[in-house]
Design an enzyme around this catalytic site. Sequence first.
Site, short mmCIF file in Angstrom:
data_model
loop_
_atom_site.label_atom_id
_atom_site.label_comp_id
_atom_site.label_asym_id
_atom_site.label_seq_id
_atom_site.Cartn_x
_atom_site.Cartn_y
_atom_site.Cartn_z
N SER A 11 -7.45 -34.58 -3.14
CA SER A 11 -7.63 -35.39 -1.94
C SER A 11 -8.93 -35.09 -1.19
CB SER A 11 -6.44 -35.19 -0.99
OG SER A 11 -6.35 -33.83 -0.59
N GLY A 12 -9.65 -34.05 -1.58
CA GLY A 12 -10.92 -33.71 -0.93
C GLY A 12 -12.09 -34.48 -1.52
N THR A 14 -14.60 -33.31 -3.29
CA THR A 14 -14.86 -32.91 -4.67
C THR A 14 -13.86 -33.55 -5.61
OG1 THR A 14 -15.88 -30.80 -4.04
CG2 THR A 14 -14.98 -30.96 -6.25
N CYS A 148 -22.12 -24.80 -4.89
CA CYS A 148 -23.21 -25.78 -4.79
C CYS A 148 -24.55 -25.12 -4.41
CB CYS A 148 -22.84 -26.87 -3.80
SG CYS A 148 -22.31 -26.29 -2.18
N ASN A 319 -24.77 -32.07 -3.82
CA ASN A 319 -23.80 -30.99 -3.80
C ASN A 319 -22.45 -31.38 -4.38
OD1 ASN A 319 -23.97 -32.45 -1.11
ND2 ASN A 319 -21.95 -31.50 -0.92
#
EC number: 1.2.1.103
Length: 352
Positions: A11-12, A14, A148, A319
């Site tokens: 859900s983020g 990334t 990152c 990133n």
Amino acid sequence: MVVSVAILGGSGYTGGELLRLLLSHPEVEVKQVTSRSRAGKFVHTVHPNLRKRTALKFVPPEALEPVDLLFACLPHGETAPIVDRLLELAPIVIDLSADFRLRDPAAYEQWYHWTHPRPDLLAQAVYGLPELHREEIRNARYIACPGCNSTTVILGLAPLFRAGLIDLDLPVTVECKVGSSGAGGEAGPASHHPERSGVIRPFKPGGHRHTAEVLQELTVCGRTPSLGLSVTSVEAVRGILATAHLFPKQPLTDRDLWQVYRAAYGQEPFIRLVKEASGIHRYPEPKILAGSNYCDIGWELDELPGGRQRLVVMSAIDNLMKGAAGQAVQAMNIRLGFPETLGLEFPGLHPL
């Protein structure tokens, strides 16, 4: 045969970027994406760019079923306690958290103030930076994707340290300018629009955790550089620009540096050397890398009074791509024997 994959913690930002890439990958089928707080909801309600790209719904982590490869996108400290369960679910795990990036458990104590619950597995995890560890990735069962900031710094500096060009008796100073997505998707006082908009804010002037990865990867012949990393938040959503200040052992020329970087990265599909004589894009610039898996690297030699020479190295990435999801897919391609660039060919947008 199509490879089945699942994303633990999708859900983020990334997780969403990883899902975007995997949905377009011709050799992969995404079976499940987990989120404890959003279980039962369509993934496009959280990642709106994926509307009409998938009918997947988030499932709770407990509902994960066995797959060929599992991506773990959990916050720091949440993967290590359940690592045995992850290895039961999949023969290959690609972990985007920090939990298995460092080989020395004492480094977790120093940089994360955390006692690692599974130090016995640290040596088995492969640091998932393809440009430095490609052959190890090919046979790895557990791949720990780099951070990152560390990715940006290591790729910019590794060829110089491996060639023995840098004076290790003098300090190395690096500053990373980072976009807001590096802080994740959870809102907070620092991300509130009136506070974040237009900002140039020191985030971590010293003691940033990613320093540990940089020191680990740049240690040459048992000697660790005296390197300090500062991180500054800037007005951008995606992107990192790392600027490193180093002192060569002996005077260098641009030709020397071209030779070193070409020898290291000439065959690398996602490294570009950016050093132009004129124009506005003479040096690496994160903005034009948004959505791409490239790392752009450039440099400038600065002749100082007294005959000393300073070398300024600049490296830039997105990133969320080369610093996270893109690099994870690149590692997956290597591990599964796919073409390394498969699903990662997007060159970025210009203008943006």
